[in-house]
Design a protein around this motif. Sequence first.
Motif, PDB file in Angstrom:
ATOM      1  N   UNK A   6      45.603  33.964  13.358  1.00 36.99           N
ATOM      2  CA  UNK A   6      45.966  34.559  12.313  1.00 36.99           C
ATOM      3  C   UNK A   6      45.266  33.922  11.003  1.00 36.99           C
ATOM      4  N   UNK A   7      45.568  32.510  10.708  1.00 33.11           N
ATOM      5  CA  UNK A   7      45.244  31.680   9.738  1.00 33.11           C
ATOM      6  C   UNK A   7      43.647  31.713   9.840  1.00 33.11           C
ATOM      7  N   UNK A   8      42.948  31.305  11.082  1.00 37.51           N
ATOM      8  CA  UNK A   8      41.607  31.278  11.103  1.00 37.51           C
ATOM      9  C   UNK A   8      40.765  32.799  10.664  1.00 37.51           C
ATOM     10  N   UNK A   9      41.675  33.797  10.986  1.00 35.35           N
ATOM     11  CA  UNK A   9      40.990  35.019  10.712  1.00 35.35           C
ATOM     12  C   UNK A   9      41.178  35.338   9.190  1.00 35.35           C
ATOM     13  N   UNK A  10      42.153  34.789   8.488  1.00 33.36           N
ATOM     14  CA  UNK A  10      42.194  35.044   7.274  1.00 33.36           C
ATOM     15  C   UNK A  10      41.411  34.099   6.270  1.00 33.36           C
ATOM     16  N   UNK A  11      41.015  32.812   7.122  1.00 38.44           N
ATOM     17  CA  UNK A  11      40.103  32.028   6.408  1.00 38.44           C
ATOM     18  C   UNK A  11      38.675  32.478   6.256  1.00 38.44           C
ATOM     19  N   UNK A  12      38.369  33.762   7.141  1.00 38.01           N
ATOM     20  CA  UNK A  12      37.046  34.167   7.362  1.00 38.01           C
ATOM     21  C   UNK A  12      36.826  35.204   6.188  1.00 38.01           C
ATOM     22  N   UNK A  13      37.962  35.530   5.537  1.00 41.07           N
ATOM     23  CA  UNK A  13      37.767  36.891   4.346  1.00 41.07           C
ATOM     24  C   UNK A  13      37.014  35.987   3.231  1.00 41.07           C
ATOM     25  N   UNK A  14      37.662  34.790   2.733  1.00 42.39           N
ATOM     26  CA  UNK A  14      36.876  34.338   1.577  1.00 42.39           C
ATOM     27  C   UNK A  14      35.276  34.115   1.891  1.00 42.39           C
ATOM     28  N   UNK A  15      34.960  33.767   2.988  1.00 46.89           N
ATOM     29  CA  UNK A  15      33.579  33.585   3.443  1.00 46.89           C
ATOM     30  C   UNK A  15      32.623  34.923   3.053  1.00 46.89           C
ATOM     31  N   UNK A  16      33.445  35.857   3.579  1.00 49.43           N
ATOM     32  CA  UNK A  16      32.529  37.236   3.474  1.00 49.43           C
ATOM     33  C   UNK A  16      32.603  37.531   2.146  1.00 49.43           C
ATOM     34  N   UNK A  17      33.478  37.234   1.101  1.00 44.29           N
ATOM     35  CA  UNK A  17      33.155  37.505  -0.103  1.00 44.29           C
ATOM     36  C   UNK A  17      32.320  36.349  -0.857  1.00 44.29           C
ATOM     37  N   UNK A  18      32.200  35.192  -0.500  1.00 43.16           N
ATOM     38  CA  UNK A  18      31.366  34.119  -0.829  1.00 43.16           C
ATOM     39  C   UNK A  18      29.889  34.654  -0.447  1.00 43.16           C
ATOM     40  N   UNK A  19      29.601  35.232   0.654  1.00 43.72           N
ATOM     41  CA  UNK A  19      28.471  35.746   1.049  1.00 43.72           C
ATOM     42  C   UNK A  19      27.701  36.736   0.262  1.00 43.72           C
ATOM     43  N   UNK A  20      28.763  37.928   0.086  1.00 42.70           N
ATOM     44  CA  UNK A  20      28.424  39.016  -0.851  1.00 42.70           C
ATOM     45  C   UNK A  20      27.980  38.492  -2.237  1.00 42.70           C
ATOM     46  N   UNK A  21      28.782  37.691  -2.823  1.00 42.12           N
ATOM     47  CA  UNK A  21      28.540  37.231  -4.164  1.00 42.12           C
ATOM     48  C   UNK A  21      27.106  36.591  -4.125  1.00 42.12           C
ATOM     49  N   UNK A  22      26.762  35.844  -3.247  1.00 41.05           N
ATOM     50  CA  UNK A  22      25.396  35.091  -3.084  1.00 41.05           C
ATOM     51  C   UNK A  22      24.416  36.185  -2.949  1.00 41.05           C
ATOM     52  N   UNK A  23      24.593  37.254  -2.481  1.00 38.53           N
ATOM     53  CA  UNK A  23      23.552  38.345  -2.169  1.00 38.53           C
ATOM     54  C   UNK A  23      23.620  38.928  -3.367  1.00 38.53           C
ATOM     55  N   UNK A  24      24.456  39.098  -4.299  1.00 37.34           N
ATOM     56  CA  UNK A  24      24.263  39.745  -5.659  1.00 37.34           C
ATOM     57  C   UNK A  24      23.814  38.749  -6.631  1.00 37.34           C
ATOM     58  N   UNK A  25      23.638  37.402  -6.372  1.00 42.60           N
ATOM     59  CA  UNK A  25      23.253  36.316  -7.095  1.00 42.60           C
ATOM     60  C   UNK A  25      22.294  35.591  -6.540  1.00 42.60           C
ATOM     61  N   UNK A  26      21.019  35.896  -6.053  1.00 42.39           N
ATOM     62  CA  UNK A  26      20.387  35.046  -5.073  1.00 42.39           C
ATOM     63  C   UNK A  26      19.696  33.915  -5.893  1.00 42.39           C
ATOM     64  N   UNK A  27      19.800  33.782  -7.249  1.00 43.01           N
ATOM     65  CA  UNK A  27      19.286  32.683  -8.066  1.00 43.01           C
ATOM     66  C   UNK A  27      19.974  31.495  -7.832  1.00 43.01           C
ATOM     67  N   UNK A  28      21.357  31.769  -7.107  1.00 40.32           N
ATOM     68  CA  UNK A  28      22.071  30.378  -6.768  1.00 40.32           C
ATOM     69  C   UNK A  28      21.604  29.927  -5.413  1.00 40.32           C
ATOM     70  N   UNK A  29      20.934  30.548  -4.751  1.00 41.90           N
ATOM     71  CA  UNK A  29      20.550  30.158  -3.257  1.00 41.90           C
ATOM     72  C   UNK A  29      19.583  28.765  -3.696  1.00 41.90           C
TER      73      UNK A  29
END
Length: 98
Positions: A6-29
């Motif tokens: 369950x801890x590992x599953x919950x640790x995946x949530x911020x990564x999903x948000x992180x990738x979504x943020x980077x997709x909206x701000x491609x200049x950070x790549x």
Amino acid sequence: MVLYALSAALMSVPWLAFFAYLERHPALLAPDISTEHLHAQRARPVTGMVLYGSSAALGWFVNPVVGLIGIIVMIIYHAVTSQGRKRRSHRLPGRRRT
């Protein structure tokens, strides 16, 4: 085992948000990271949430060993699908790619 899954599953949530943020701000790549690569990587945290959650349920309701096998499979999955490691490992520390 259930708590770990369950801890590992919950640790995946911020990564999903992180990738979504980077997709909206491609200049950070970094220049060598395409938006297509970033989009492909978004599947990894979703898979992690689903399969780690399933491993927790299997470990609780079926058998802890079955849940542990699910965790091991997920660790291998994340190692195999970590495409960025190969590209970075060939660079020397402190040197820029040209």
